[in-house]
Design a protein around this motif. Structure first.
Motif, PDB file in Angstrom:
ATOM      1  N   HIS A  10       0.843  -1.360   0.030  1.00  0.00           N
ATOM      2  CA  HIS A  10       0.132   0.156  -0.181  1.00  0.00           C
ATOM      3  C   HIS A  10       0.945   1.328   0.031  1.00  0.00           C
ATOM      4  O   HIS A  10       1.893   1.219   0.795  1.00  0.00           O
ATOM      5  N   PRO A  11       0.356   2.217  -0.779  1.00  0.00           N
ATOM      6  CA  PRO A  11       1.452   3.456  -0.980  1.00  0.00           C
ATOM      7  C   PRO A  11       1.747   4.053   0.511  1.00  0.00           C
ATOM      8  O   PRO A  11       2.864   4.649   0.771  1.00  0.00           O
ATOM      9  N   ASN A  12       0.695   3.932   1.274  1.00  0.00           N
ATOM     10  CA  ASN A  12       0.751   4.505   2.983  1.00  0.00           C
ATOM     11  C   ASN A  12       2.133   3.937   3.502  1.00  0.00           C
ATOM     12  O   ASN A  12       2.732   4.347   4.310  1.00  0.00           O
ATOM     13  N   ILE A 107       1.276  20.481   2.507  1.00  0.00           N
ATOM     14  CA  ILE A 107       1.137  19.458   1.366  1.00  0.00           C
ATOM     15  C   ILE A 107      -0.499  19.061   1.270  1.00  0.00           C
ATOM     16  O   ILE A 107      -0.956  19.119   0.061  1.00  0.00           O
ATOM     17  N   VAL A 108      -1.182  19.221   2.489  1.00  0.00           N
ATOM     18  CA  VAL A 108      -2.652  18.877   2.529  1.00  0.00           C
ATOM     19  C   VAL A 108      -3.403  20.139   1.794  1.00  0.00           C
ATOM     20  O   VAL A 108      -4.074  19.800   0.876  1.00  0.00           O
ATOM     21  N   VAL A 109      -3.071  21.333   2.300  1.00  0.00           N
ATOM     22  CA  VAL A 109      -3.796  22.300   1.647  1.00  0.00           C
ATOM     23  C   VAL A 109      -3.458  22.699   0.197  1.00  0.00           C
ATOM     24  O   VAL A 109      -4.295  23.430  -0.456  1.00  0.00           O
ATOM     25  N   SER A 167       7.466  17.820  -2.906  1.00  0.00           N
ATOM     26  CA  SER A 167       6.547  16.636  -2.873  1.00  0.00           C
ATOM     27  C   SER A 167       5.376  16.504  -3.949  1.00  0.00           C
ATOM     28  O   SER A 167       5.209  15.506  -4.565  1.00  0.00           O
ATOM     29  N   LEU A 168       4.680  17.519  -3.740  1.00  0.00           N
ATOM     30  CA  LEU A 168       3.554  17.738  -4.603  1.00  0.00           C
ATOM     31  C   LEU A 168       4.010  17.551  -6.354  1.00  0.00           C
ATOM     32  O   LEU A 168       3.389  17.059  -7.057  1.00  0.00           O
ATOM     33  N   ALA A 231       5.771   6.376  -2.457  1.00  0.00           N
ATOM     34  CA  ALA A 231       4.634   6.677  -1.819  1.00  0.00           C
ATOM     35  C   ALA A 231       3.897   7.965  -2.645  1.00  0.00           C
ATOM     36  O   ALA A 231       2.554   7.816  -2.745  1.00  0.00           O
ATOM     37  N   LEU A 232       4.366   9.108  -2.875  1.00  0.00           N
ATOM     38  CA  LEU A 232       3.899  10.078  -3.751  1.00  0.00           C
ATOM     39  C   LEU A 232       3.392   9.656  -4.954  1.00  0.00           C
ATOM     40  O   LEU A 232       2.180  10.075  -5.500  1.00  0.00           O
ATOM     41  N   LYS A 233       4.082   8.820  -5.713  1.00  0.00           N
ATOM     42  CA  LYS A 233       3.819   8.459  -6.992  1.00  0.00           C
ATOM     43  C   LYS A 233       2.371   7.613  -6.951  1.00  0.00           C
ATOM     44  O   LYS A 233       1.737   7.339  -8.014  1.00  0.00           O
ATOM     45  N   LEU A 234       2.459   6.746  -5.877  1.00  0.00           N
ATOM     46  CA  LEU A 234       1.161   5.907  -5.693  1.00  0.00           C
ATOM     47  C   LEU A 234       0.039   6.411  -5.118  1.00  0.00           C
ATOM     48  O   LEU A 234      -1.102   5.782  -5.214  1.00  0.00           O
ATOM     49  N   GLY A 235       0.112   7.105  -3.993  1.00  0.00           N
ATOM     50  CA  GLY A 235      -0.673   7.354  -3.185  1.00  0.00           C
ATOM     51  C   GLY A 235      -1.451   8.750  -2.951  1.00  0.00           C
ATOM     52  O   GLY A 235      -1.358   9.490  -4.196  1.00  0.00           O
ATOM     53  N   ASP A 236      -2.318   9.002  -2.195  1.00  0.00           N
ATOM     54  CA  ASP A 236      -3.052  10.097  -2.116  1.00  0.00           C
ATOM     55  C   ASP A 236      -2.056  11.417  -1.233  1.00  0.00           C
ATOM     56  O   ASP A 236      -1.923  10.935   0.051  1.00  0.00           O
ATOM     57  N   ALA A 237      -1.814  12.304  -1.853  1.00  0.00           N
ATOM     58  CA  ALA A 237      -0.873  13.208  -1.236  1.00  0.00           C
ATOM     59  C   ALA A 237      -1.482  13.838   0.083  1.00  0.00           C
ATOM     60  O   ALA A 237      -0.702  14.170   1.180  1.00  0.00           O
ATOM     61  N   ARG A 238      -2.802  13.922   0.357  1.00  0.00           N
ATOM     62  CA  ARG A 238      -3.500  14.548   1.318  1.00  0.00           C
ATOM     63  C   ARG A 238      -3.297  13.558   2.376  1.00  0.00           C
ATOM     64  O   ARG A 238      -3.248  13.994   3.674  1.00  0.00           O
TER      65      ARG A 238
END
Length: 285
Positions: A10-12, A107-109, A167-168, A231-238
């Motif tokens: 899992h990306p996380n 990263i989130v906002v 990262s984004l 992780a960033l390539k595969l997952g949800d950045a939020r």
């Protein structure tokens, strides 16, 4: 077999692997406080690039990436550390570190601003604020802040912004192999060594220093960047941004364990806040 197992992760889990390695950064740094920071970073980043070398020797195209992508990587790895070191020299360390740890919130906002098709829900924002509260409690250990105004807070804020946008940004440039992170580290390490020559006094390293630098380079300033990129390539950045608040908590906890001090109530409270943030962030869809 190992490659297939990693592909199914899992990306996380990649993000948590990077966070676990970054948790050792402060502990290793305490043992290397006598080493000038740019020298330390330069050597560690170059060592951290070494695991990518065998792949590049086998296929040099792994490092044939657009100049724009290389610039983004150097922006992330070199400019981030450059501004962070400036901040730590010109502002109280605890407060500067707290400002630096705005990067998960950024990263989130900023995810909906940088990444097309990404939207924020109230749960993401609430989780990010909960996580920052937990990180603040872990970093300050429940003590009050000095309230001192220092211009060093500006580079700390800049460092946080740079790491978040780097990262984004890796999700916006043309796809590149994760082994290219080794090239980012190599170039950034050479630039850090140049800063050492220009800005810092010469230093002599002992055998123990080289051992600790190798651990630093292969872990928090090496493998962690490869895992973070995956992780960033595969997952949800939020979600990854919210999980990142575990970094200062884990770092503080490891320092407490290695120093033999008892855990304080503030660490327990920080843990609960960050766990609540993670659960809330994971449930946001």
């Amino acid at each position: 077999m190992a490659a297939r197992m990693l592909g199914r992760m899992h990306p996380n889990l990649y993000a948590l692997g990077a966070i676990a390695m970054w948790a050792s950064l402060a502990t290793l740094g305490v043992s290397l406080t006598h080493v000038p920071p740019f020298l330390l970073t330069g050597i560690a980043l170059i060592i951290g690039s070494v695991p990518a070398w065998p792949f590049v020797l086998r296929d040099p195209r792994q490092w044939r990436i657009p100049l724009r992508t290389l610039a983004l990587g150097v922006y992330g790895l070199f400019a981030y550390h450059f501004l962070l070191f400036i901040a730590l020299r010109h502002a109280p360390a605890v407060e500067a570190n707290l400002v630096n740890y705005l990067w998960p919130l950024f990263i989130v906002v900023l995810a909906p601003v940088v990444l097309p098709g990404v939207r924020l829900r109230w749960a993401h924002i609430a989780a990010a604020l909960l996580g920052f509260a937990g990180a603040a409690l872990a970093i300050t250990s429940g003590r009050g802040l000095s309230g001192t105004l220092a211009w060093g807070y500006l580079p700390a804020l800049g460092a946080a912004f740079i790491w978040a946008t780097y990262s984004l940004g890796t999700k916006r440039v043309a796809a590149f192999p994760t082994t290219a992170i080794g090239l980012f580290g190599l170039v950034s390490g050479l630039l850090s060594l140049l800063c050492h020559v220009l800005l810092e006094p010469a230093a002599t390293l002992q055998g123990r220093d080289w051992l600790l630098l190798a651990l630093l380079g292969l872990g928090p300033l090496g493998a962690a960047f490869f895992l973070w990129d995956k992780a960033l390539k595969l997952g949800d950045a939020r979600q990854i941004g919210i999980l990142s608040y575990a970094t200062p908590l884990a770092s503080t906890a490891l320092l407490v364990l290695t120093s033999g001090r008892p855990f304080s109530l503030s660490i327990v409270m920080a843990t609960l806040l960050i766990m609540a943030a993670a659960v809330l962030g994971m449930r946001a869809r």
